[in-house]
Enzyme design. Structure first.
Site, short mmCIF file in Angstrom:
data_model
loop_
_atom_site.label_atom_id
_atom_site.label_comp_id
_atom_site.label_asym_id
_atom_site.label_seq_id
_atom_site.Cartn_x
_atom_site.Cartn_y
_atom_site.Cartn_z
N ARG A 32 -9.21 17.75 9.88
CA ARG A 32 -8.28 17.66 11.00
C ARG A 32 -7.91 19.05 11.49
O ARG A 32 -8.16 20.05 10.82
CB ARG A 32 -7.02 16.90 10.59
CG ARG A 32 -6.25 17.53 9.45
CD ARG A 32 -5.09 16.68 8.99
NE ARG A 32 -5.53 15.40 8.45
CZ ARG A 32 -4.72 14.49 7.93
NH1 ARG A 32 -3.42 14.70 7.90
NH2 ARG A 32 -5.20 13.36 7.44
N LYS B 242 -13.26 2.69 0.70
CA LYS B 242 -12.93 2.60 2.12
C LYS B 242 -14.19 2.97 2.93
O LYS B 242 -14.68 4.09 2.82
CB LYS B 242 -11.77 3.54 2.45
CG LYS B 242 -10.47 3.14 1.79
CD LYS B 242 -9.37 4.18 2.01
CE LYS B 242 -8.96 4.29 3.46
NZ LYS B 242 -7.88 5.30 3.67
N ARG C 76 0.85 -1.20 0.00
CA ARG C 76 0.00 0.00 0.00
C ARG C 76 0.88 1.24 0.00
O ARG C 76 1.81 1.35 0.81
CB ARG C 76 -0.90 -0.01 1.23
CG ARG C 76 -1.64 1.30 1.51
CD ARG C 76 -2.55 1.14 2.71
NE ARG C 76 -3.17 2.36 3.15
CZ ARG C 76 -2.82 3.06 4.23
NH1 ARG C 76 -1.80 2.63 4.99
NH2 ARG C 76 -3.45 4.16 4.57
N THR D 142 -6.76 -1.46 9.85
CA THR D 142 -6.59 -0.53 10.98
C THR D 142 -6.32 -1.22 12.31
O THR D 142 -7.14 -2.01 12.80
CB THR D 142 -7.80 0.42 11.17
OG1 THR D 142 -8.20 0.93 9.90
CG2 THR D 142 -7.41 1.57 12.08
#
Length: 482
Positions: A74, A220, A33, A278
């Site tokens: 964020r 995702k 990845r 994750t």
């Protein structure tokens, strides 16, 4: 016995050492990845080329997965790098704040539309839920909050709204540029972050095709609202990734396990590939062995039928990248010995829509009721092997193809192994012999073993698989013997 569950490992600074990368390949990584949240296009291209070169040196095929950054919801930075928040403190998320000047009272936010998405009594979760803020009021660009769960808050940590509902688009301008980079480096898979609906996946596919790319599209699953239209998203995608970090924050940690199981079940039912991701081995960022909880997590994902399990910081920045892959490999192999991983009633009561799909699933029914040693699928696109892999079985499926892109794509399919195979003959009996001989040469089968071979009358035609043949190694008819 070859491991059926595939391992995805994230590349990063820890894997740039050629010795570490070689160790990663030897440990059994199937797909790498490239996280486009970090690094430059040049760095990503170099890593893709290097891993492909080293994979060839090891006689392996390794897929390349490009993971788009998606919207940056964020905080910005603090003057001192971090602050300490305590329960009951007042704190402001300020879209107008200097992005480098956060302090004890406020900090900037990268997503400037955030104030428009919020109202009083909303709950915000920062840093994967480690800190919790309650929205007291929204005044212009300022989100005035009360700290409900405190802790250390450092630069650029993520923000989630409990229950989801943030309006940020899945594809940013950066993502659109990165899709072109993904096409240029011939990525095998492209992961779209934070999709809300099937249109986000369709848009990514269109942009990729316009850039000349042929990657499979990964959705995702990390937004609450994605769960409301999950079947449409799965249908639009080639693969789904259960991105448990943001998803768990939005829906709540206790709700995550049943959702994960249902997503794996639904993806397989719809003939799509599924990756579980994750924090699977997060303790191995610093330690040489996983925790018992991590062992159970990986094993349970295998029991549920996931195609692949993924490592993130464990390999990209951890101290022991190869050991993390080795541990995951060991756990997957042990889990795959359990009977539950080889039993299936997948689509036993449904109609097939295509001839090649019917051949693929009929092959698996026959294989699971005979003592078949291996399945050889002569394939152009890999679709036959994909359909076969939806049936739980301990029988290895070998995708024999002349197309390097197909060989790299099947590296993500559970229980499917790519083999480079080409033939100059149209004689089907001769092709049978060549295919079986290739398996014998690799030590997969020996005389007396049963092999099921699938192929099309018109070799080289996409979707042309229309034949299944059961062969006994050593008894294969000579050319013109059919």
């Amino acid at each position: 016995m070859e491991r059926r569950t595939k391992i995805v490992a994230t590349l990063g600074p820890a894997t740039d050492d050629p010795k570490v990368l070689d160790a990663l390949i030897e440990a059994g990584v199937d797909v790498v990845r490239l996280n486009f949240s970090h690094g430059t296009p040049e760095e990503h291209n170099d890593r893709a080329e290097t891993v492909r070169k080293r994979a060839r040196a090891h006689g392996r095929q390794i897929g390349v997965l490009v993971d788009l950054q998606g919207p940056k919801i964020r905080i910005d930075k603090f003057k001192q790098g971090s602050i300490e928040l305590n329960e009951g403190d007042s704190f402001v998320l300020d879209a107008d704040c200097d992005p480098e000047a956060g302090d004890q009272t406020r900090v900037g936010i990268a997503y400037k539309e955030l104030p428009n998405d919020l109202k009083r009594a909303d709950t915000l979760l920062l840093d994967d839920g480690r800190l919790v803020l309650w929205v007291d009021s929204v005044e212009g660009a300022q989100i005035n909050c009360k700290v409900k769960v405190g802790g250390t808050l450092s630069d650029r940590k993520g923000i989630n709204r409990q229950g989801g509902g943030l309006s940020a688009p899945a594809l940013t301008e950066k993502d659109k540029k990165d899709i072109k980079t993904a096409a240029e480096l011939k990525a095998d898979y492209l992961a779209v972050s934070f999709p809300r609906c099937a249109d986000d996946i369709h848009q990514a596919r269109k942009l990729l095709e316009e850039a000349g790319g042929h990657a499979g599209i990964i959705a995702k699953i990390e937004r609450t609202e994605a769960l409301d239209v999950i079947e449409e998203i799965i249908e639009a995608s080639d693969v789904i990734m259960i991105a448990r970090g943001d998803l768990g924050v939005e829906i709540g940690d206790a709700a995550l396990p049943p959702v994960q199981k249902e997503l794996i079940r639904k993806a397989r039912e719809m003939n799509r590939v599924v990756i579980t991701a994750t924090q699977m081995m997060e303790s191995m960022i610093e330690n040489q062995i996983p925790t018992r909880a991590e062992v159970f997590d990986v094993a349970n994902s295998v029991f549920d039928g996931t195609d692949a399990v993924m490592l993130s910081a464990e390999t990209a920045a951890g101290k022991y990248p190869a050991k993390a892959v080795e541990a995951m490999d060991r756990i997957c192999r042990e889990a795959e010995k359990q009977r539950m991983t080889t039993r299936s009633d997948h689509r036993i009561n449904t109609r097939f829509k295509k001839v090649d799909e019917a051949v693929a699933l009929s092959t698996m029914y026959a294989a699971n009721h005979l003592k078949v040693k291996a399945i050889a699928a002569l394939t152009e696109s890999g679709s036959t092997a994909l359909w076969m892999s939806r049936i739980s079985s301990g029988i290895p499926i070998y995708a024999l193809t002349s197309h390097v892109g197909t060989r790299r794509k099947v590296t993500l399919y559970r229980g499917v192994y790519p083999i480079s195979f080409s033939t100059n003959t149209r004689d089907h009996a001769a092709i049978n012999i060549e295919a079986v001989d290739e398996l014998k040469r690799r030590g997969v089968v020996r005389d007396g073993d049963l092999v099921i071979l699938t192929k099309g009358d018109l070799m080289g035609a996409l979707g042309g698989t229309n034949a299944m043949k059961i062969l006994r190694v050593g008894d294969v008819a000579p050319p013109n013997g059919e």
